[in-house]
Design a protein around this motif. Structure first.
Motif, PDB file in Angstrom:
ATOM      1  N   TYR A 103      83.383  -3.284 -29.278  1.00  0.00           N
ATOM      2  CA  TYR A 103      84.315  -2.969 -27.976  1.00  0.00           C
ATOM      3  C   TYR A 103      84.184  -1.339 -27.957  1.00  0.00           C
ATOM      4  CZ  TYR A 103      86.525  -2.606 -23.803  1.00  0.00           C
ATOM      5  OH  TYR A 103      87.715  -2.702 -22.448  1.00  0.00           O
ATOM      6  N   TYR A 108      92.866  -1.236 -16.383  1.00  0.00           N
ATOM      7  CA  TYR A 108      91.846  -1.507 -16.681  1.00  0.00           C
ATOM      8  C   TYR A 108      92.407  -3.103 -17.213  1.00  0.00           C
ATOM      9  CZ  TYR A 108      89.611   2.498 -14.976  1.00  0.00           C
ATOM     10  OH  TYR A 108      89.454   3.495 -13.565  1.00  0.00           O
ATOM     11  N   ASP A 151      77.154   0.298 -17.424  1.00  0.00           N
ATOM     12  CA  ASP A 151      77.219  -1.238 -17.288  1.00  0.00           C
ATOM     13  C   ASP A 151      75.693  -1.656 -17.490  1.00  0.00           C
ATOM     14  OD1 ASP A 151      76.237  -0.934 -14.567  1.00  0.00           O
ATOM     15  OD2 ASP A 151      78.092  -0.988 -14.004  1.00  0.00           O
ATOM     16  N   ASP A 152      75.960  -2.996 -17.128  1.00  0.00           N
ATOM     17  CA  ASP A 152      74.072  -4.090 -17.229  1.00  0.00           C
ATOM     18  C   ASP A 152      73.817  -3.259 -15.834  1.00  0.00           C
ATOM     19  OD1 ASP A 152      75.206  -4.956 -19.503  1.00  0.00           O
ATOM     20  OD2 ASP A 152      76.117  -6.688 -18.195  1.00  0.00           O
ATOM     21  N   GLU A 153      73.644  -2.365 -15.037  1.00  0.00           N
ATOM     22  CA  GLU A 153      73.703  -2.268 -13.840  1.00  0.00           C
ATOM     23  C   GLU A 153      73.134  -0.433 -13.765  1.00  0.00           C
ATOM     24  OE1 GLU A 153      75.628  -3.420 -10.535  1.00  0.00           O
ATOM     25  OE2 GLU A 153      75.550  -5.347 -10.650  1.00  0.00           O
ATOM     26  N   ASP A 154      73.384  -0.148 -15.388  1.00  0.00           N
ATOM     27  CA  ASP A 154      73.370   1.244 -15.341  1.00  0.00           C
ATOM     28  C   ASP A 154      74.732   2.080 -14.432  1.00  0.00           C
ATOM     29  OD1 ASP A 154      71.271   0.822 -17.042  1.00  0.00           O
ATOM     30  OD2 ASP A 154      69.798   1.190 -15.830  1.00  0.00           O
ATOM     31  N   GLN A 155      74.473   1.427 -14.339  1.00  0.00           N
ATOM     32  CA  GLN A 155      76.379   2.361 -13.838  1.00  0.00           C
ATOM     33  C   GLN A 155      77.673   3.438 -14.999  1.00  0.00           C
ATOM     34  OE1 GLN A 155      76.682   3.229  -9.781  1.00  0.00           O
ATOM     35  NE2 GLN A 155      74.417   2.198 -10.019  1.00  0.00           N
ATOM     36  N   LEU A 173      80.567   4.228 -16.181  1.00  0.00           N
ATOM     37  CA  LEU A 173      81.333   3.367 -16.907  1.00  0.00           C
ATOM     38  C   LEU A 173      83.162   4.460 -17.323  1.00  0.00           C
ATOM     39  CD1 LEU A 173      80.861   0.770 -20.002  1.00  0.00           C
ATOM     40  CD2 LEU A 173      81.043   0.274 -17.546  1.00  0.00           C
TER      41      LEU A 173
END
Length: 209
Positions: free
Chosen positions: A47, A87, A123-127, A129
């Protein structure tokens, strides 16, 4: 004397500059620090720690009159602080001493604009973090100042008399970083370890003041 710091929003590009949040600018082969945790299914995963800040040591040289810190290169700070930003996270650290690996210090001896690259987490959508990067401003302060600072004395001097506070993070409502009511996160080093830049020899303590 210690070195206090404040952070502020900026439109400047802070590549290889001192900055808070954003993405760290790494030399080749430097790896992003992670900590092993259990996910929802009980599997052990790596992580990523939160990138807190990087400090171009040239920016603090004039305040470090005793030469306790390096005056060139880049210092990086990472920690398991997601929960103190509101978070959800796999890491849970309460008051007192934190386990090893929950706060990591890295150092690059020299800064090279041609070879350094931003390490961008997505993230998984290429945004992205990460939070938007912010500019850091440094100033001279007292060793026991309650502000966020480099150097100075630990919050609990009696328990850690032979340690120096490498970095102290104080509650900051402007960036919604809250360790308690009030609270602080103190990463300590023995003077001998700091002298020889043994960055793995740190001790991190969460205190409620």
């Amino acid at each position: 004397m210690a070195i206090g710091f404040k952070v502020k929003k900026t439109e400047r590009i802070l590549f290889c500059a001192s900055k808070w949040w954003g993405d760290p600018d790494f030399p080749e082969h430097m790896e992003y620090p992670t900590v092993k945790v259990k996910d929802e299914e009980g599997e052990t995963i790596d992580y990523p720690l939160t990138f807190i800040c990087q400090i171009n040591c040239e920016d603090i040289a004039k305040y470090d009159t005793e030469g306790k810190l390096p005056h060139e290169g880049m210092l990086y700070f990472f920690g398991a602080i997601d929960e103190f930003l509101g978070y959800e996270t796999y890491t849970q650290n309460g008051p007192g001493e934190w386990p090893k690996g929950q706060f990591v210090v890295k150092y690059a001896k020299a800064i090279n604009f041609e070879t350094f690259q931003s390490c961008i987490l997505v993230d998984d959508e290429d945004q992205s973090l990460t939070e938007p990067e912010m500019e850091m401003e440094f100033f001279e302060c007292e060793d026991d100042c309650a502000c966020s600072r480099l150097l100075g004395v630990p919050a609990d001097q009696e328990k850690y008399p032979d340690h120096i506070s490498l970095i102290r993070l104080a509650d900051n409502d402007e960036i919604e970083l809250r360790f308690g009511n009030p609270g602080s996160l103190d990463t300590l080093m023995k003077a001998s370890d700091l002298k020889f830049m043994n960055w793995k020899k740190t001790l991190t303590i969460l205190s409620h003041n």
